[in-house]
Structure formats: C-alpha cells, structure tokens
Design a protein around this motif. Structure first.
Motif, PDB file in Angstrom:
ATOM      1  N   PRO A  55      14.079   7.430   4.884  1.00 31.57           N
ATOM      2  CA  PRO A  55      12.879   6.650   4.569  1.00 31.57           C
ATOM      3  C   PRO A  55      12.420   5.836   5.783  1.00 31.57           C
ATOM      4  CG  PRO A  55      14.808   5.610   3.614  1.00 31.57           C
ATOM      5  CD  PRO A  55      15.287   6.870   4.270  1.00 31.57           C
ATOM      6  N   GLU A  59      11.012   0.467   4.267  1.00 37.97           N
ATOM      7  CA  GLU A  59      11.074   0.795   2.836  1.00 37.97           C
ATOM      8  C   GLU A  59      12.483   0.576   2.292  1.00 37.97           C
ATOM      9  OE1 GLU A  59       9.577   4.716   2.024  1.00 37.97           O
ATOM     10  OE2 GLU A  59       7.621   4.224   2.917  1.00 37.97           O
ATOM     11  N   GLN A  60      12.548   0.338   0.974  1.00 40.72           N
ATOM     12  CA  GLN A  60      13.840   0.147   0.313  1.00 40.72           C
ATOM     13  C   GLN A  60      14.677   1.432   0.448  1.00 40.72           C
ATOM     14  OE1 GLN A  60      13.528  -0.122  -3.967  1.00 40.72           O
ATOM     15  NE2 GLN A  60      15.276  -1.504  -4.100  1.00 40.72           N
TER      16      GLN A  60
END
Lengths: 131, 117
Positions: A55, A59-60
């Motif tokens: 990712p 982002e998480q």
C-alpha cells in the motif's frame, strides 16, 4: 474475571472494517487484562496474509497491524489453508506440493486447517466474529 | 460445546454458504454438537433440484443430505422465511424442523456459540 477470546475474521481487508475493528478489539483485550487464544482468518479475510501487500506509505497497513499484534502479545494468527489456496494465498510448502511457481504468505501468519479454529473456539470463554 | 450455524445467504452467488458448511463439518468431526439454521434468503440453500453445474459450479448443497455421516442431526428452518418466499417444506431437499417464533428465539438462546458467516 479475565477471559480468553477466540477471534474469527471473515471480512475482506479491502471492503469491510473487520480487520481494523478486530485489531482494536485484540489490543483492548490485552489492555484490559484479558487474552486471545488465537485469531483465525477465513473467507476473504485471508487476503491479509499476502506478503506482497504494497500500500501507499500514508495508507493504513492492516497486514502490518496483525504482525505488530502477533509480536507484541505473542499472538498466533492463522489463515485457513483451503480458502487461502483457493484465493491464491499459498505457503511455500503448499506451493511445492501443488507445483506452483511461487508462494506468498507473510511469515508472521500461519497457514492452518479448520481444526485449529475448532480447537480455538472450544478452548476459549468467548468467540467474537468480525465480518 | 453446542454450536449453531445460521445460513442467511442463498447458495452459489457467493462462497459463504459452502465455507460455512465446511466450518460446521469441521466442528462436527471434532465432536462438537452442531445445528444448522436457515433464515431469510438462506432457505434457498435447501431447495431441491438445483443445477449449479449449468453455471460451472460444484453442487455442494447435496452435502446437506449426507450430514448424518457427521452426526449433524438438526437442521432448522424459520417458518416465516419459507412463507416469505412462498416455499413449501416439500420443496426442500430433506426433512427439517420448522421453527415458530418462540422456538427460533429459544434455539439461539440455548446455543453456546452462534455463527453466521
């Protein structure tokens, strides 16, 4: 009274809040003096074990979230072998058995049978399902 | 341990029915006491004479007929879910226990673990 929880996660990491909620629940369990027998990923939840997750930096990262909990609390995180293989999440051992060209399971995740889940659910005080 | 698995989705449009059945079979083969409850669209899991092969799928719903092998004896259907879809018990692929409102509530209350994937 301190309770032991078995955690079942079936929601996809991309289209549900299951993983995020489950991680907060596990952390809260330990902070409140409870413990978690193990976490079992089933259905689309197994996608979280794919080590090729990449990712964007801001982002998480739910996979990293599970890895951190596993090491912080010495927690076992299991992904079901049959549903994982079906979805292209394959351990080195299973890839060799099936003659696949590669494998892709993050080393913090265990590939396990449904028997592991039966054992977890029958040896815990509570079972919590995140879908 | 007394486990209840609630089926709420129709078969074949997603894998969740088959995956829930696999989980129930695993539990039963490890000597858990297992019941299956079919509610809402889940009643379509039990409809007789389905032809999933026509759309390239394996007919897993046949397994509901062979559950005695796994010592799963109790299959329950919520009565309102049948009437909602205009279905009759004769259209199901096996004999089931049809539950009224009180029995439905009681079944869930007396189960020590309840799952619905």
């Amino acid at each position: 009274m301190a309770l032991k929880y078995a955690i079942l996660v079936t929601g996809s990491p991309y289209t549900s809040q299951a993983h995020s909620s489950a991680q907060r629940f596990v952390d809260a369990c330990y902070r409140q003096g409870h413990s978690v027998h193990s976490v079992f990923f089933y259905g689309d939840a197994v996608y979280v074990a794919n080590e090729l997750w990449n990712p964007a930096n801001d982002e998480q990262n739910l996979q990293q979230g599970w890895s951190s909990l596993a090491s912080q609390y010495d927690l076992t995180i299991n992904a079901c072998v049959s549903v994982a293989n079906k979805r292209g999440i394959v351990s080195q051992e299973d890839a060799e058995l099936a003659g696949l060209p590669d494998h892709n399971v993050n080393a913090d995740f265990h590939i396990a049978g449904l028997g592991e889940w039966v054992e977890a659910s029958s040896h815990s005080d509570r079972v919590i399902h995140f879908s | 341990m007394n486990q209840l698995y609630i089926f709420t989705k129709p078969p074949y449009s997603t894998d969740s029915g088959k995956e829930q059945l696999d989980m129930a079979l695993a539990a039963a083969s490890f000597d858990q006491s297992v019941g299956l409850l079919f509610v809402g669209e889940g009643v379509w899991q039990l409809i007789d004479d389905q032809h999933p092969k026509l759309v390239g799928q394996k007919e897993y719903t046949r397994l509901f007929n062979g559950l005695d092998l796994y010592d799963i004896e109790h299959l329950y259907v919520y009565h309102k879910s049948l009437t909602h879809y205009g279905l009759l018990p004769e259209q199901l692929l096996r004999k089931v226990e049809i539950l009224n409102d009180a029995e439905y509530k009681n079944l869930i209350e007396r189960s020590s673990q309840v799952f619905s994937l």
